[in-house]
Write a protein that holds these residues in place. Structure first.
Motif, PDB file in Angstrom:
ATOM      1  N   VAL A 182       0.866  -1.185   0.000  1.00  0.00           N
ATOM      2  CA  VAL A 182       0.000   0.000   0.000  1.00  0.00           C
ATOM      3  C   VAL A 182       0.898   1.229   0.000  1.00  0.00           C
ATOM      4  CG1 VAL A 182      -1.770   1.285   1.242  1.00  0.00           C
ATOM      5  CG2 VAL A 182      -1.828  -1.223   1.220  1.00  0.00           C
ATOM      6  N   SER A 194      -2.289  12.106  -0.196  1.00  0.00           N
ATOM      7  CA  SER A 194      -3.667  11.930  -0.660  1.00  0.00           C
ATOM      8  C   SER A 194      -4.324  10.685  -0.078  1.00  0.00           C
ATOM      9  CB  SER A 194      -3.688  11.855  -2.194  1.00  0.00           C
ATOM     10  OG  SER A 194      -2.862  10.797  -2.662  1.00  0.00           O
ATOM     11  N   SER A 214       0.743   8.235   0.848  1.00  0.00           N
ATOM     12  CA  SER A 214       1.046   9.587   0.391  1.00  0.00           C
ATOM     13  C   SER A 214       0.110  10.570   1.075  1.00  0.00           C
ATOM     14  CB  SER A 214       0.902   9.684  -1.133  1.00  0.00           C
ATOM     15  OG  SER A 214      -0.453   9.513  -1.514  1.00  0.00           O
ATOM     16  N   ASN A 250       4.696   8.199 -10.878  1.00  0.00           N
ATOM     17  CA  ASN A 250       3.787   9.004 -10.050  1.00  0.00           C
ATOM     18  C   ASN A 250       4.001  10.486 -10.368  1.00  0.00           C
ATOM     19  OD1 ASN A 250       2.666  10.505  -7.781  1.00  0.00           O
ATOM     20  ND2 ASN A 250       2.481   8.536  -6.753  1.00  0.00           N
ATOM     21  N   ILE A 255      -1.493  -1.199  -4.159  1.00  0.00           N
ATOM     22  CA  ILE A 255      -0.897  -1.457  -5.480  1.00  0.00           C
ATOM     23  C   ILE A 255      -1.151  -2.925  -5.811  1.00  0.00           C
ATOM     24  CG2 ILE A 255       1.161  -1.200  -6.906  1.00  0.00           C
ATOM     25  CD1 ILE A 255       0.235   1.385  -5.580  1.00  0.00           C
ATOM     26  N   PRO A 281      -3.894   6.343   1.561  1.00  0.00           N
ATOM     27  CA  PRO A 281      -3.335   5.045   1.182  1.00  0.00           C
ATOM     28  C   PRO A 281      -3.867   4.572  -0.167  1.00  0.00           C
ATOM     29  CG  PRO A 281      -4.994   4.770   2.897  1.00  0.00           C
ATOM     30  CD  PRO A 281      -4.792   6.244   2.739  1.00  0.00           C
ATOM     31  N   LYS A 282      -2.993   3.910  -0.933  1.00  0.00           N
ATOM     32  CA  LYS A 282      -3.366   3.427  -2.255  1.00  0.00           C
ATOM     33  C   LYS A 282      -2.817   2.020  -2.443  1.00  0.00           C
ATOM     34  CE  LYS A 282      -2.507   4.301  -7.186  1.00  0.00           C
ATOM     35  NZ  LYS A 282      -1.757   5.153  -8.150  1.00  0.00           N
ATOM     36  N   GLU A 329       6.026   2.294 -10.044  1.00  0.00           N
ATOM     37  CA  GLU A 329       4.939   3.101  -9.474  1.00  0.00           C
ATOM     38  C   GLU A 329       5.467   4.465  -9.031  1.00  0.00           C
ATOM     39  OE1 GLU A 329       1.239   4.276  -7.852  1.00  0.00           O
ATOM     40  OE2 GLU A 329       1.670   2.546  -9.131  1.00  0.00           O
TER      41      GLU A 329
END
Length: 396
Positions: free
Chosen positions: A158, A163, A161, A193, A168, A165-166, A189
């Motif tokens: 994950v 913005s 950032s 970015n 992957i 958690p994202k 990634e």
């Protein structure tokens, strides 16, 4: 249970600066250091290879008031004493109850028998690791996560950032190239970015950091439409391994060719995967000439005074750059620049630098957690090929 009295030899402090904490085990044991060990550390601090490790050991001793240092013993006899002999004399002169000398020096271990001093080896030795090795790009489970880092959640990386958690859970494919490992995928990634302008990648030889960076650079400069990057610069410090080649004829590109031949080979490999005619003169990848409007190789000495804008900059072998050179290079970068800093702090060829004092390590040390910056260490079971895998696993 009575406390043990551990006396530390120089080699133990160097092999693992955390040995004091480990051997003390909270408040269970006492730690003693002979005066001779301090003098040996003083001599070793000037060593290019051992300097950073010695500095760690000195810092630990300086900030630990619970450590007792034995006073020196002066030689009043006619016989010559080695540092090991002085250490044994200092232990004996201290009249410490049941001292245990901790050393991995086998000769010293034999000598302890003559003094009737107990001796133990220290098995928990670890090699020195630089900041770029210690911070792998993943945050610890405890505490506040580092900005622009990863963490594992249920087996999925994950990205953390500003913005949010994202996860992957997907695999990138750039310029026809798919990553071999999850770490290569995460490196892609970061490089792709749009909120990250500066990425540093640390890995041992053969994990594909240069190949991945070139693939991402070609994509950003030649294919991606929603950015202003229209050129790729490759910057490389020049330090030869082995005998010097001497004067090389020709222009800058001719002189750089022996040092960057591998770059041409990688670009040809990418070109065969997907045509990149615009970066070659006359559209021919069989020639060793790049189109300077789209792809340019720069020696680090030519960077001062330049203003780099709207481009992708790949800095290869950054561990061979000094802190001053790194600052000079990164301050040349203006608007619309993506920069990929690549290297391995264990492969420093510059005789004036070491694992700790080099450009790549300074970038990680000073920029970790900053907005617009991210770092990752590539690792895994698959590298360049079976021979490289064999060498890496053997520790050659």
């Amino acid at each position: 249970m009575a406390k043990k009295n551990y006396v530390l030899d120089t080699n133990v402090l160097i092999e693992n600066p955390n040995c004091i904490k480990i051997l003390r085990n909270g408040q269970e044991n006492n730690i003693f250091i002979p005066y001779t060990v301090i003098t040996e550390l003083d001599k070793l601090k000037k060593d290019q290879r051992l300097g950073p490790v010695v500095a760690q050991a000195i810092h630990t001793i300086l900030n630990d008031n619970a450590i007792t240092i034995f006073p020196p013993v002066f030689n009043n006899s006619n016989r010559e004493l080695s540092p090991d002999d002085y250490i044994l004399e200092e232990i004996e002169n201290s009249e410490l109850e049941k001292p245990i000398l901790v050393t991995n020096d086998r000769i010293l271990q034999i000598k302890t028998r003559l003094y009737d001093i107990s001796c133990e080896g220290f098995r928990d030795s670890i090699p020195f690791r630089s900041d770029s090795q210690l911070f792998t790009g993943f945050s610890d489970d405890e505490g506040t996560p580092v900005r622009n880092s990863f963490k594992w959640e249920n087996g999925t990386p994950v990205f953390i950032s500003e913005s949010g958690p994202k996860p992957i859970g997907y695999t990138h494919e750039v310029w026809g190239i798919r990553p071999r490992t999850v770490y290569q995928n995460l490196a892609m990634e970061l490089m792709l970015n749009q909120d990250i302008n500066l990425v540093s990648i640390q890995s041992e030889a053969g994990y594909g950091k240069t190949f991945l960076a070139l693939a991402c650079a070609l994509y950003l400069a030649l294919e991606k439409k929603d950015n202003n990057c229209d050129k790729v610069y490759l910057v490389k410090p020049i330090w030869e391994i082995g005998a010097k080649m001497g004067f090389l004829p020709g222009d800058v590109e001719d002189k750089m060719l022996p040092y960057v031949r591998y770059i041409h080979d990688l670009i040809v490999k990418l070109h065969e995967q997907r045509p990149a005619n615009r970066i070659f003169m006359e559209g021919g990848s069989d020639r060793l000439r790049f189109n300077q409007k789209k792809f340019e190789i720069l020696p680090i000495a030519y960077v001062r005074g330049m203003n780099l804008e709207n481009c992708v900059v790949i800095v290869d072998e950054m561990q061979n750059m000094s802190r001053t050179e790194t600052r000079a290079l990164l301050t040349r970068m203006g608007e619309g620049v993506k920069c990929f800093c690549l290297g391995d702090t264990r492969q420093v060829d510059n005789p004036y630098l070491n694992e700790s004092n080099n450009g790549l390590n300074w970038v990680v040390k000073k920029l970790k957690g900053s907005k617009g910056y991210a770092h990752i260490v590539l690792k895994g079971d698959r590298s360049r090929g079976p021979i490289t895998d064999l060498v890496l696993k053997s520790g050659l």
